[in-house]
Design a protein around this motif. Structure first.
Motif, mmCIF file in Angstrom:
data_model
loop_
_atom_site.group_PDB
_atom_site.id
_atom_site.type_symbol
_atom_site.label_atom_id
_atom_site.label_comp_id
_atom_site.label_asym_id
_atom_site.label_seq_id
_atom_site.Cartn_x
_atom_site.Cartn_y
_atom_site.Cartn_z
ATOM 1 N N ALA A 655 0.782 -1.099 -0.011
ATOM 2 C CA ALA A 655 0.205 -0.181 -0.168
ATOM 3 C C ALA A 655 0.762 1.327 0.077
ATOM 4 O O ALA A 655 0.477 2.314 -0.076
ATOM 5 C CB ALA A 655 -0.857 -0.183 1.363
ATOM 6 N N GLY A 656 2.255 0.922 -0.142
ATOM 7 C CA GLY A 656 2.925 2.260 -0.126
ATOM 8 C C GLY A 656 3.277 2.600 1.211
ATOM 9 O O GLY A 656 2.794 2.200 2.249
ATOM 10 N N PRO A 657 4.196 3.735 1.430
ATOM 11 C CA PRO A 657 4.604 4.335 2.756
ATOM 12 C C PRO A 657 3.435 4.656 3.574
ATOM 13 O O PRO A 657 2.502 5.137 3.036
ATOM 14 C CB PRO A 657 5.431 5.448 2.529
ATOM 15 C CG PRO A 657 5.215 5.732 1.104
ATOM 16 C CD PRO A 657 4.821 4.335 0.486
ATOM 17 N N VAL A 658 3.147 4.469 4.983
ATOM 18 C CA VAL A 658 2.058 4.785 5.667
ATOM 19 C C VAL A 658 2.108 6.328 5.433
ATOM 20 O O VAL A 658 0.745 6.812 5.629
ATOM 21 C CB VAL A 658 2.423 4.486 7.155
ATOM 22 C CG1 VAL A 658 1.162 4.844 8.047
ATOM 23 C CG2 VAL A 658 2.629 2.855 7.165
ATOM 24 N N MET A 659 2.938 7.161 5.551
ATOM 25 C CA MET A 659 2.881 8.633 5.426
ATOM 26 C C MET A 659 3.343 9.143 4.246
ATOM 27 O O MET A 659 4.551 9.658 4.153
ATOM 28 C CB MET A 659 3.533 9.357 6.546
ATOM 29 C CG MET A 659 2.939 8.913 8.085
ATOM 30 S SD MET A 659 1.494 9.942 8.504
ATOM 31 C CE MET A 659 2.384 11.459 8.690
ATOM 32 N N PRO A 660 2.696 8.959 3.020
ATOM 33 C CA PRO A 660 3.146 9.462 1.930
ATOM 34 C C PRO A 660 3.779 10.879 2.018
ATOM 35 O O PRO A 660 3.289 11.705 2.596
ATOM 36 C CB PRO A 660 2.186 9.150 0.766
ATOM 37 C CG PRO A 660 0.834 9.253 1.863
ATOM 38 C CD PRO A 660 1.313 8.900 2.956
ATOM 39 N N SER A 661 4.963 11.296 1.179
ATOM 40 C CA SER A 661 5.597 12.470 1.418
ATOM 41 C C SER A 661 4.777 13.546 0.558
ATOM 42 O O SER A 661 4.785 14.611 0.722
ATOM 43 C CB SER A 661 6.820 12.505 1.068
ATOM 44 O OG SER A 661 7.037 11.539 -0.352
ATOM 45 N N ILE A 662 4.038 12.753 -0.321
ATOM 46 C CA ILE A 662 3.157 13.812 -1.252
ATOM 47 C C ILE A 662 1.888 13.273 -1.540
ATOM 48 O O ILE A 662 1.764 12.008 -1.206
ATOM 49 C CB ILE A 662 3.894 14.456 -2.533
ATOM 50 C CG1 ILE A 662 4.209 13.041 -3.350
ATOM 51 C CG2 ILE A 662 5.173 15.415 -2.242
ATOM 52 C CD1 ILE A 662 4.361 13.495 -4.844
ATOM 53 N N GLU A 663 0.874 13.985 -2.199
ATOM 54 C CA GLU A 663 -0.488 13.546 -2.392
ATOM 55 C C GLU A 663 -0.441 12.511 -3.480
ATOM 56 O O GLU A 663 0.791 12.593 -4.225
ATOM 57 C CB GLU A 663 -1.289 14.647 -2.911
ATOM 58 C CG GLU A 663 -1.837 15.597 -1.727
ATOM 59 C CD GLU A 663 -2.535 14.694 -0.638
ATOM 60 O OE1 GLU A 663 -2.360 14.837 0.189
ATOM 61 O OE2 GLU A 663 -3.615 14.202 -1.226
ATOM 62 N N PRO A 664 -0.966 11.281 -3.554
ATOM 63 C CA PRO A 664 -1.083 10.371 -4.323
ATOM 64 C C PRO A 664 -1.328 10.919 -5.850
ATOM 65 O O PRO A 664 -2.085 11.905 -6.055
ATOM 66 C CB PRO A 664 -2.118 9.572 -4.184
ATOM 67 C CG PRO A 664 -2.374 9.595 -2.827
ATOM 68 C CD PRO A 664 -1.991 11.182 -2.463
ATOM 69 N N GLN A 665 -0.641 10.320 -6.936
ATOM 70 C CA GLN A 665 -0.842 10.924 -8.297
ATOM 71 C C GLN A 665 -2.030 10.086 -8.802
ATOM 72 O O GLN A 665 -2.257 9.218 -8.606
ATOM 73 C CB GLN A 665 0.258 11.042 -8.849
ATOM 74 C CG GLN A 665 1.609 11.915 -8.383
ATOM 75 C CD GLN A 665 2.192 12.759 -9.341
ATOM 76 O OE1 GLN A 665 2.286 12.394 -10.483
ATOM 77 N NE2 GLN A 665 2.801 13.695 -8.979
ATOM 78 N N LEU A 666 -2.869 11.249 -9.788
ATOM 79 C CA LEU A 666 -3.844 10.209 -10.257
ATOM 80 C C LEU A 666 -3.496 9.341 -11.284
ATOM 81 O O LEU A 666 -4.156 8.198 -11.711
ATOM 82 C CB LEU A 666 -4.904 11.237 -10.743
ATOM 83 C CG LEU A 666 -5.569 11.996 -9.434
ATOM 84 C CD1 LEU A 666 -6.408 13.009 -10.283
ATOM 85 C CD2 LEU A 666 -6.582 11.136 -8.468
ATOM 86 N N GLU A 667 -2.627 9.744 -12.132
ATOM 87 C CA GLU A 667 -2.448 9.039 -13.328
ATOM 88 C C GLU A 667 -1.464 7.916 -13.023
ATOM 89 O O GLU A 667 -0.777 7.771 -12.168
ATOM 90 C CB GLU A 667 -1.414 9.842 -14.430
ATOM 91 C CG GLU A 667 -0.116 10.248 -13.783
ATOM 92 C CD GLU A 667 0.637 11.205 -14.994
ATOM 93 O OE1 GLU A 667 0.675 10.429 -15.946
ATOM 94 O OE2 GLU A 667 0.801 12.222 -14.619
ATOM 95 N N GLU A 668 -1.521 6.870 -13.902
ATOM 96 C CA GLU A 668 -0.892 5.594 -13.773
ATOM 97 C C GLU A 668 0.326 5.523 -14.626
ATOM 98 O O GLU A 668 -0.054 5.898 -15.852
ATOM 99 C CB GLU A 668 -1.816 4.409 -13.889
ATOM 100 C CG GLU A 668 -1.225 3.196 -13.226
ATOM 101 C CD GLU A 668 -2.222 2.089 -13.375
ATOM 102 O OE1 GLU A 668 -1.860 0.762 -13.910
ATOM 103 O OE2 GLU A 668 -3.638 2.248 -12.779
ATOM 104 N N THR A 669 1.435 5.470 -13.908
ATOM 105 C CA THR A 669 2.715 5.196 -15.095
ATOM 106 C C THR A 669 2.542 3.966 -15.692
ATOM 107 O O THR A 669 2.684 2.922 -14.997
ATOM 108 C CB THR A 669 3.891 5.529 -14.528
ATOM 109 O OG1 THR A 669 3.614 6.831 -13.503
ATOM 110 C CG2 THR A 669 4.838 5.721 -15.322
#
Lengths: 671, 133
Positions: A655-669
């Motif tokens: 699920a990724g880091p518990v405290m993401p350093s920035i807002e999740p991005q919408l687009e999928e790479t």
């Protein structure tokens, strides 16, 4: 008047004169008498007695003149005892630097001598006849004053009554007391009536009837009129005082002889004893004086308090062992055989050696006990309450211990700080050394791809004959691979810099880890054609949330290492699977491996394992890998042995880091 | 024909050098590290050695040191370091070990080839003078 006359006066006469003065004291008239006498003396200025003289009124008996009264003189220590043999007819008589002048106190009317006076003074060696006659007159004057003020009757019974010494008249056969005077009652504490039921022997400490009779033996023979000996009287309350005993044989006519005992507590003795009692009572500690047979001679009140024994039960004369037994029975000395404990203590006391010890009483009171032997046998026991001192000592020791502990702690802290500083310095030095090495290695790492690019370009220019298509493709390929290598190198150095300064931010996207790894393997294959890469990635979760670029760099780095540090072992195995909420990736090689003690340092920036000697590298790759994985909330594990290859295993939260350093991005790479 | 040994762990770099030398008409031997290089020298007795320094297994300076100490019969063999280590200390170390030249990467092929040609002339002269075979 012949001087010898008064010297040879019968002792009773002397006693009488003295008692007159005593009686006067009792009637508060002595002060008057003495002040009159003093007036007379000071009136005779040329005698030179006024300032320096001491007036010494007293009796002359077997034991010499005894002081009754004196005017204080700075030159003398009173009392003085003067041997009557030394008193001659001549005036003056020397006494050290002083002279004294014996003057009989003669009654004016009948010339009866009622006493004597000695005048001391720092006067001329020889006294003029005039001065002598003045002194004689002075003696008469003093006698007159005394007689006028209370006058002796001469009656024996009166004398007995008036005497300030104890007088007991007793029957020589039964020893029973017929009559005792008021002084005897006052001093012994028994009523006069009670005294008549006693014998003089019973009043004495440590003296049985037999002993007493032995003392009287010379009187029975009729050879002498009096005997003297020392004894100690016990008061009704048990206390003891010393006396000088004189026993006189008095012829009683028809009734037969009877004896008179005169128990004299001499003024100095009395004074000294009284003083001793006062001193004893003034001492804060308990004092007990015991004789050589361990009987209590004298004790102060404090002794009873401190030993916690009842005074009425243990008066002077009590046996030390009885006191000890009393205490032992109460458990003061702990458990054990009472008699054995008593015996042990008595024996120690009677050894005649000084000793001391401290004892804590059942009440918690701490006593310091000390025994000092007396020269004539016996011993003095002193008890001191040292409870407070002990408490203070304990407090002091506790404070000292605390202080020491604090000092130790501070010292340890300082040592720890020093060690930490030293460690920091060492680390700083290591980091410096690693950074120098890093700069050298970086330079080397850049120069190698540059050499390929430049070399390929030179080759293109220098190629003899025409440039064939294959050659061109080959060179271009080399150039591109080298450029790619330089870009990767630059990227990792820049990333390391960003992480070092805390500026690295993850750009989180949902991506397929499987695709990401496959692409990394593909790229690696292009550069490492001698190595075989095998991927087992089917068990990976479909999607995980991560910074795809950073994780791609991580995988590339691990793959690159697997190639670089395994030049002779071509097999590299990449596995991917899922463990709970985590995606796991492992990269395994069969290369040089890592020494066990290098493993903990492996993820430090610029650190390079010993097995990497001769293999180019900057020492930043793995530190970068570790940082990126940690930023993702994952971790990296390493299994390796020198010569047996290495396996790096990464764990990343799906699920990724518990405290993401920035807002999740919408687009999928897409990968 | 002059035989040159090229010791280089970077495949691309090695290829470029080999090409250049072969194009100049030399016989070129290759080795991937110091250990291989040493074996090749002992077996094939090249006329000239061009060697990288930073290599796995055995680095270039160790290889030269080994040669000087244990195989003095090769002490006259010209040895050229061609390395990405451009610092002065390393150059002093390399020359001190007995190298003929210390060249740094990126490679300047003109300089490298001039050096090689110079050595070739020297070797041919010595052979002509009967000093060597």
């Amino acid at each position: 008047m012949p001087n010898k006359t008064w010297i040879n006066l019968p002792p009773w006469a002397l006693l009488a004169s003295r008692d007159i003065l005593r009686a006067a004291t009792a009637n508060r008239r002595l002060g008057d008498i003495l002040s009159e006498i003093t007036d007379v003396i000071t009136g005779i200025a040329d005698l030179d007695l006024a300032s320096q003289a001491a007036l010494y009124l007293g009796e002359c008996g077997q034991e010499g003149h005894r002081l009754i009264y004196h005017r204080q003189s700075e030159d003398f220590s009173f009392p003085l005892v003067i041997d009557p043999e030394n008193i001659s007819d001549s005036f003056p008589q020397g006494w050290g630097r002083m002279s004294f002048y014996p003057v009989p106190l003669a009654a004016e009317q009948d010339g009866r001598i009622i006493g004597s006076a000695l005048f001391f003074g720092r006067t001329a060696k020889r006294m003029s006849a005039q001065k002598q006659s003045i002194l004689q007159l002075l003696g008469q004057e003093i006698a007159r004053i005394i007689i006028n003020r209370g006058g002796p009757s001469g009656n024996l019974i009166d004398l007995v009554e008036l005497s300030t010494d104890e007088i007991y008249i007793f029957d020589p056969l039964s020893l029973s007391i017929i009559r005792a005077n008021q002084t005897a009652s006052i001093r012994t504490g028994h009523s006069i009536e009670a005294l008549t039921r006693l014998t003089p022997a019973q009043l004495k400490v440590d003296m049985g009837e037999e002993t007493y009779r032995r003392h009287l033996a010379p009187l029975l023979t009729g050879n002498c009129n009096s005997v003297c000996f020392d004894a100690r009287h016990r008061r009704r309350n048990g206390t003891v005082y010393p006396v000088k005993v004189q026993v006189w044989r008095i012829r009683g006519g028809e009734d037969g002889d009877f004896y008179a005992e005169l128990a004299i507590t001499t003024a100095d003795q009395r004074k000294a004893f009284g003083l001793l009692e006062q001193v004893f009572d003034a001492i804060p500690g308990g004092i007990g004086v015991f004789d050589k047979r361990s009987r209590l001679l004298m004790a102060n009140r404090r002794l009873y308090d401190l030993m916690n024994i009842p005074p009425e039960q243990f008066p002077p004369g009590s046996r030390f062992e009885d006191i000890l037994r009393y205490n032992a029975t109460r458990g003061e000395y702990g458990d054990g055989n009472v008699e054995a404990m008593v015996r042990e203590r008595v024996e120690q006391a009677e050894l005649g050696l000084p000793y001391s010890f401290e004892r804590e009483r059942a009440s918690g009171k701490v006593l310091a006990v000390r025994s000092e032997p007396l020269s004539g046998g016996g011993y003095v026991l002193s008890y001191t309450d040292i409870t407070l001192r002990k408490r203070a000592e304990k407090e002091l020791i506790r404070n000292r211990d605390e202080l020491e502990a604090t000092v130790r702690q501070r010292t340890a802290e300082i040592a720890a700080q020093a060690a930490a500083l030293e460690e920091a310095l060492k680390q700083e030095k290591t980091i410096n050394a690693m950074q120098r090495q890093f700069v050298a290695m970086t330079s080397h790492e850049f120069r190698t791809p540059l050499a390929i690019i430049d070399g390929a370009a030179q080759r293109l220019m220098r190629k003899k004959g025409g440039i064939e298509a294959d050659f061109l493709v080959d060179k271009t390929h080399q150039i591109r691979a080298a450029v790619m290598r330089m870009v990767d190198l630059m990227e990792s150095i820049l990333s390391a810099g960003r992480i070092d300064t805390g500026r690295m931010e993850l750009t989180l996207v949902d991506c397929s880890l499987k695709k990401l790894i496959e692409q990394a393997i593909h790229r690696q294959r292009m550069f490492s054609q001698n190595h075989r890469f095998q991927g087992f990635l089917e068990d990976l979760p479909d999607v995980i949330r991560c910074d795809a670029l950073a994780i791609s760099q991580v995988v590339t780095n691990l793959l690159g290492n697997a190639v670089k540090y395994a030049p002779r072992a071509p097999d590299v195995t990449i596995r991917g699977w899922r463990e709970g909420d985590f995606a796991m990736i492992s990269v395994q090689d069969q290369g040089v491996g890592i020494d066990a003690d290098d493993i903990p340092k492996l993820f430090q920036p610029y650190f390079r394992a010993r097995t990497s000697t001769g293999i180019a590298g900057t020492g930043i790759g793995l530190s970068l890998v570790k940082q990126v994985v940690t930023l993702h909330g994952g971790d990296i594990a390493l299994e390796s042995r020198r010569g047996h290859g290495s396996t790096f295993t990464i764990r990343l939260p799906i699920a990724g880091p518990v405290m993401p350093s920035i807002e999740p991005q919408l687009e999928e790479t897409a990968f | 024909m002059i035989t040159v040994l090229c010791v280089e762990d970077e495949k691309d770099v090695r290829e470029l050098i080999v090409e250049e030398l072969e194009e100049a008409g030399m016989h070129v031997l290759q080795a991937e590290n110091g250990k291989e290089g040493l074996e090749t020298i002992l077996e094939q007795r090249p006329d000239i050695v061009i060697s990288d320094i930073t290599m796995p297994e055995m680095d270039g300076i160790s290889m030269l040191g080994e040669l000087q100490i244990n195989y003095p019969q090769f002490s006259n063999m010209p040895f050229i370091f061609l390395t990405a280590l451009a610092d002065r200390e390393k150059m002093i170390e390399g020359l001190g070990a007995g190298a003929e030249s210390y060249l740094t990467k990126p490679i300047d092929f003109d300089v490298l080839m001039a050096k090689i040609h110079g050595l070739v002339v020297r070797i041919e002269n010595r052979v002509a003078a009967g000093l060597e075979f």
